[in-house]
Write a protein that holds these residues in place. Sequence first.
Motif, PDB file in Angstrom:
ATOM      1  N   TYR A 167       0.841  -1.210   0.000  1.00  0.00           N
ATOM      2  CA  TYR A 167       0.000   0.000   0.000  1.00  0.00           C
ATOM      3  C   TYR A 167       0.873   1.256   0.000  1.00  0.00           C
ATOM      4  O   TYR A 167       0.609   2.210  -0.736  1.00  0.00           O
ATOM      5  N   HIS A 168       1.927   1.254   0.823  1.00  0.00           N
ATOM      6  CA  HIS A 168       2.841   2.400   0.849  1.00  0.00           C
ATOM      7  C   HIS A 168       3.596   2.526  -0.476  1.00  0.00           C
ATOM      8  O   HIS A 168       3.872   3.640  -0.921  1.00  0.00           O
ATOM      9  N   ALA A 169       3.910   1.397  -1.094  1.00  0.00           N
ATOM     10  CA  ALA A 169       4.572   1.430  -2.404  1.00  0.00           C
ATOM     11  C   ALA A 169       3.665   2.085  -3.444  1.00  0.00           C
ATOM     12  O   ALA A 169       4.120   2.864  -4.285  1.00  0.00           O
ATOM     13  N   TRP A 170       2.370   1.751  -3.375  1.00  0.00           N
ATOM     14  CA  TRP A 170       1.396   2.356  -4.294  1.00  0.00           C
ATOM     15  C   TRP A 170       1.318   3.865  -4.081  1.00  0.00           C
ATOM     16  O   TRP A 170       1.236   4.642  -5.032  1.00  0.00           O
ATOM     17  N   LYS A 171       1.351   4.306  -2.807  1.00  0.00           N
ATOM     18  CA  LYS A 171       1.326   5.739  -2.511  1.00  0.00           C
ATOM     19  C   LYS A 171       2.582   6.425  -3.043  1.00  0.00           C
ATOM     20  O   LYS A 171       2.506   7.538  -3.584  1.00  0.00           O
ATOM     21  N   ILE A 172       3.735   5.759  -2.894  1.00  0.00           N
ATOM     22  CA  ILE A 172       4.991   6.317  -3.409  1.00  0.00           C
ATOM     23  C   ILE A 172       4.926   6.456  -4.927  1.00  0.00           C
ATOM     24  O   ILE A 172       5.342   7.475  -5.495  1.00  0.00           O
ATOM     25  N   LYS A 173       4.381   5.435  -5.576  1.00  0.00           N
ATOM     26  CA  LYS A 173       4.247   5.470  -7.038  1.00  0.00           C
ATOM     27  C   LYS A 173       3.390   6.647  -7.491  1.00  0.00           C
ATOM     28  O   LYS A 173       3.613   7.229  -8.558  1.00  0.00           O
ATOM     29  N   ASN A 174       2.401   7.008  -6.664  1.00  0.00           N
ATOM     30  CA  ASN A 174       1.508   8.114  -6.997  1.00  0.00           C
ATOM     31  C   ASN A 174       1.989   9.456  -6.443  1.00  0.00           C
ATOM     32  O   ASN A 174       1.221  10.413  -6.370  1.00  0.00           O
ATOM     33  N   GLY A 175       3.264   9.488  -6.053  1.00  0.00           N
ATOM     34  CA  GLY A 175       3.888  10.743  -5.650  1.00  0.00           C
ATOM     35  C   GLY A 175       3.596  11.211  -4.247  1.00  0.00           C
ATOM     36  O   GLY A 175       3.849  12.367  -3.909  1.00  0.00           O
ATOM     37  N   LYS A 176       3.061  10.314  -3.410  1.00  0.00           N
ATOM     38  CA  LYS A 176       2.752  10.697  -2.037  1.00  0.00           C
ATOM     39  C   LYS A 176       3.868  10.220  -1.107  1.00  0.00           C
ATOM     40  O   LYS A 176       4.169   9.037  -1.065  1.00  0.00           O
ATOM     41  N   GLN A 177       4.447  11.144  -0.383  1.00  0.00           N
ATOM     42  CA  GLN A 177       5.510  10.806   0.553  1.00  0.00           C
ATOM     43  C   GLN A 177       4.907  10.441   1.908  1.00  0.00           C
ATOM     44  O   GLN A 177       3.941  11.052   2.353  1.00  0.00           O
ATOM     45  N   ARG A 178       5.484   9.433   2.550  1.00  0.00           N
ATOM     46  CA  ARG A 178       4.981   9.014   3.846  1.00  0.00           C
ATOM     47  C   ARG A 178       5.855   9.595   4.958  1.00  0.00           C
ATOM     48  O   ARG A 178       7.011   9.941   4.756  1.00  0.00           O
ATOM     49  N   LYS A 179       5.260   9.674   6.129  1.00  0.00           N
ATOM     50  CA  LYS A 179       5.996  10.160   7.292  1.00  0.00           C
ATOM     51  C   LYS A 179       6.753   9.001   7.917  1.00  0.00           C
ATOM     52  O   LYS A 179       6.164   7.992   8.289  1.00  0.00           O
TER      53      LYS A 179
END
Length: 199
Positions: free
Chosen positions: A181-193
Amino acid sequence: MKKLPYILIAARFILAPIILCLAYFKDIEAKFLIVALMYFGLLTDIFDGIIARKVGVSSEKLRRLDSQTDLIFWLSLGFASYFLNPELIKNEWQGILLLFVMEALCYGISIWKFGKETCTHALMSKMWGLSLLLAFTYLIGFQETGWAFYLTIGLGLVSHIDVILIIVILPKWQFDVPSCYHAWKIKNGKQRKKTIFFN
């Protein structure tokens, strides 16, 4: 303090041949020492990452070194289990083979796509590590498989699928990705904390 994560990783690496030697000579008293060393090794694995993030030295080099040391450490416990209880291991060869195949797939897909081994330190992988601790406690300490072993096989399958999805989804190689799920967010340009305690 900045060298402490490397010292902890080195300590875990040194434990691997010690565990193998203790198991190879099949000293009945050695099994309790092996279990104690295993728990100590897990503590080094937990704290090397936490300390590295706390003091700001959590680099690609350190995390890759940590991952490869983890592999060597857990493999040494697997071989130790075989030396001490060969019949138990032979009876469960299908599940063990499945985990080896999944591990090889993770490495193979990552090297094929990125030219580097996988280094996700995903949350499911951490849970699998705890189940390995439990399974090896039963295998080495009590000479039995049972529910702990089958839990490890199940979690191992799920965690490896998660890692494969992370590798497939990520647009470029990255270490410390908690889940697909975090990988998908990274792919969509969203950085995680990021956090000190996980990754």
